[in-house]
Design a protein around this motif. Structure first.
Motif, PDB file in Angstrom:
ATOM      1  N   GLY A 112      41.863  40.251  42.378  1.00  0.00           N
ATOM      2  CA  GLY A 112      42.050  39.513  40.807  1.00  0.00           C
ATOM      3  C   GLY A 112      43.629  39.337  40.707  1.00  0.00           C
ATOM      4  N   PRO A 113      44.244  38.758  39.725  1.00  0.00           N
ATOM      5  CA  PRO A 113      45.481  38.739  39.533  1.00  0.00           C
ATOM      6  C   PRO A 113      46.125  40.089  39.170  1.00  0.00           C
ATOM      7  N   CYS A 172      45.298  42.833  36.505  1.00  0.00           N
ATOM      8  CA  CYS A 172      44.082  42.743  36.001  1.00  0.00           C
ATOM      9  C   CYS A 172      43.227  43.976  35.914  1.00  0.00           C
ATOM     10  N   LYS A 218      42.538  46.164  38.717  1.00  0.00           N
ATOM     11  CA  LYS A 218      41.762  46.630  39.980  1.00  0.00           C
ATOM     12  C   LYS A 218      42.418  47.904  40.569  1.00  0.00           C
ATOM     13  N   HIS A 242      45.029  42.105  47.364  1.00  0.00           N
ATOM     14  CA  HIS A 242      45.445  40.800  46.671  1.00  0.00           C
ATOM     15  C   HIS A 242      45.239  39.977  47.547  1.00  0.00           C
ATOM     16  N   VAL A 249      35.814  40.050  41.244  1.00  0.00           N
ATOM     17  CA  VAL A 249      36.671  39.392  40.606  1.00  0.00           C
ATOM     18  C   VAL A 249      36.867  39.872  39.087  1.00  0.00           C
ATOM     19  N   ARG A 284      39.946  40.181  35.628  1.00  0.00           N
ATOM     20  CA  ARG A 284      40.652  39.594  34.895  1.00  0.00           C
ATOM     21  C   ARG A 284      40.831  40.466  33.621  1.00  0.00           C
ATOM     22  N   ASP A 285      42.311  40.678  33.272  1.00  0.00           N
ATOM     23  CA  ASP A 285      42.574  41.345  32.036  1.00  0.00           C
ATOM     24  C   ASP A 285      41.564  42.512  31.715  1.00  0.00           C
ATOM     25  N   PHE A 305      37.635  30.231  35.525  1.00  0.00           N
ATOM     26  CA  PHE A 305      38.785  31.034  36.342  1.00  0.00           C
ATOM     27  C   PHE A 305      38.517  31.369  37.476  1.00  0.00           C
ATOM     28  N   PHE A 307      40.635  30.723  40.999  1.00  0.00           N
ATOM     29  CA  PHE A 307      41.175  31.757  41.565  1.00  0.00           C
ATOM     30  C   PHE A 307      40.864  32.156  43.092  1.00  0.00           C
TER      31      PHE A 307
END
Length: 341
Positions: free
Chosen positions: A36-37, A40, A42, A192, A206, A208-209, A229, A233
């Motif tokens: 995930g970005p 996020c 993780k 990452h 995965v 996110r936020d 997304f 991604f």
């Protein structure tokens, strides 16, 4: 032994970020990667499982036992950190034996078991060396041996390969997978690096936020992403917003695209996904979903070539083995997928 996370929630007091009801399970012997970005959640997930953070809600079970409020030292988890955290004043053998010393194992037995762990990670000839005398890859294997020497209930990996160069990283991820399979241990790997995650994991999560968007096998994640997304991604993607105009026809900014619409009524707003490797160069005349344009980016990547073809209304990203000129492409109807709303 398994790791089960049920509706885990956490918030950092200052930032407000954290986790929002995350649930996942890692079966015995299973390798689960979390991607995930940045920001996020993780690494927060891994710290909660390890016991370094306390959740606001939810439960953590390891080998069927509720470990939610149990201190880290009693969770029986092997952990490999990004910086390896080796003791500089100890040899490789002493570093690996240290967790056994903390557990009250006698000197002779712990050195024997540490030696066996080093042998399994192909470091038996370097047992007397200090961390400063080892390469990055060798230090990583020492950290892995130390995490496995006491037969932990599960293995947590916090971006352990990020300090290595590309060549060593590829070799070490295969070694980690081999050692993990040998031990049959449930493993959660935060990374990452998408290629790393897709190449060695049984399933990939995965995030996110602070939310878990999809948990699936690498192939399912790539071929059938849960939403726009995830599609954008994971890997490279062409994403075309459009409107269903009729049976198996979607109007987009680059023109009409023929594809299976699953009986959606006309007027439905959709997003279409086409992976770049599915785009064909130099299609025969008369085929559907053909576009002619101008090559605006052309990247030679050794085993393949990735390009951007500017067409009226947008750009098409493609990948090919061809070395020739690219002026027209086709997006085969069967390679277009309508993403869930």
């Amino acid at each position: 032994m398994s790791v089960v996370v049920d509706s885990l929630a956490f918030r950092y007091p200052a930032a407000g970020a954290g986790l929002d009801g995350v649930s996942l399970d890692v079966a015995p012997g299973e390798f689960c990667a979390v991607i995930g970005p940045s920001g996020c959640g993780k690494s927060t997930l891994l710290k909660l499982i390890a016991g370094f953070l306390s959740p606001a809600a939810g439960r953590i079970r390891i080998a069927g036992t509720d470990m939610t409020g149990v201190p880290p030292r009693l969770r029986n988890l092997g952990i490999v950190f990004q910086n390896y955290a080796l003791f500089p004043h100890m040899t490789a053998l002493e570093n690996v034996a240290y967790p056994l010393k903390l557990r009250g194992v006698g000197r002779a037995e712990r050195l024997s078991r540490a030696g066996q762990a080093l042998e399994r990670t192909r470091l038996s000839g370097l047992a007397d060396r200090y961390p400063r005398q080892l390469s990055g890859g060798q230090q990583q294997r020492v950290a892995l041996a130390r995490a496995l020497v006491f037969a932990p209930g599960a293995l947590l990996l916090d971006e352990p390969l990020s300090a290595l160069d590309a060549a060593h990283r590829a070799a070490m991820r295969d070694e980690i997978r081999a050692v993990q399979r040998e031990h049959g241990i449930a493993t959660l790997h935060v990374t990452h690096d998408q290629e790393e995650a897709l190449s060695i994991a049984d399933k990939v999560a995965v995030m996110r936020d602070g939310a878990l968007l999809q948990l699936a096998s690498p192939q399912e994640l790539y071929d059938r992403p849960a939403d726009r997304f995830v599609a954008g991604f994971v890997g490279h993607a062409n994403l075309f917003d459009g409107t269903v105009r009729g049976p198996d026809l979607v109007e987009t900014a680059i023109g009409p695209l023929a594809c299976a619409t699953g009986g959606l009524p006309a007027g439905t707003a959709v997003t279409l996904l086409a992976r770049p490797e599915a785009v064909r160069t130099d299609p025969p005349d008369g085929t559907v979903n053909c576009f002619t344009g101008t090559l605006v980016r052309d990247r030679f990547l050794g085993s393949l070539r990735r390009y951007d073809l500017a067409v009226p209304g947008g750009t098409i990203l493609g990948e090919t083995l061809s070395r020739g000129d690219i002026r027209s492409v086709q997006i085969p109807p069967g390679c277009l997928r309508i993403l869930p709303a």
